[in-house]
Design a protein around this motif. Structure first.
Motif: not given
Length: 127
Positions: A66-82
């Protein structure tokens, strides 16, 4: 013009488990999705969407990206948490599994599950 989503999640619609999970999540997030807070995208339709981060279709088939609002990549568990943070009623799950003490264990559990799911999808030909 609508604001950019707070979170854009790429996933593999060809994986029946992933597709069902995102469908379930989308139904819970109808208001957020309609408001443009969260966007779900099929990596199979946009194979180069995350190329600037070095992530290809296979990477997304292995783990949510995923990409957060600031354009940072979040992957795996971090994406699920977001994703849980933005889901009404699931912020407690993000707080529980995403705090500094439990996040390392959450990542390990997510990665093991993702590896098993990826191998199952390959065996079943869900590409």
């Amino acid at each position: 013009m609508a604001d950019a989503p707070r979170l854009t999640v790429w996933y593999n619609t060809k994986c029946p488990v992933c597709d069902a999970g995102i469908d379930w999540q989308t139904n819970r997030l109808v208001r957020a999705a309609r408001a443009g807070t969260i966007a779900f995208r099929d990596i199979n339709l946009e194979p180069d969407a995350l190329a600037r981060f070095g992530a290809d279709v296979e990477a997304v088939r292995r783990r949510l990206h995923g990409l957060d609002a600031d354009g940072n990549l979040v992957v795996g568990a971090d994406c699920a948490i977001a994703l849980w943070r933005h889901t009404p009623g699931d912020s407690w799950l993000a707080a529980l599994l995403g705090n500094r003490l439990t996040r390392p264990l959450t990542r390990i559990a997510y990665n093991r599950f993702a590896d098993v799911l990826y191998a199952w999808n390959r065996r079943k030909g869900h590409w």
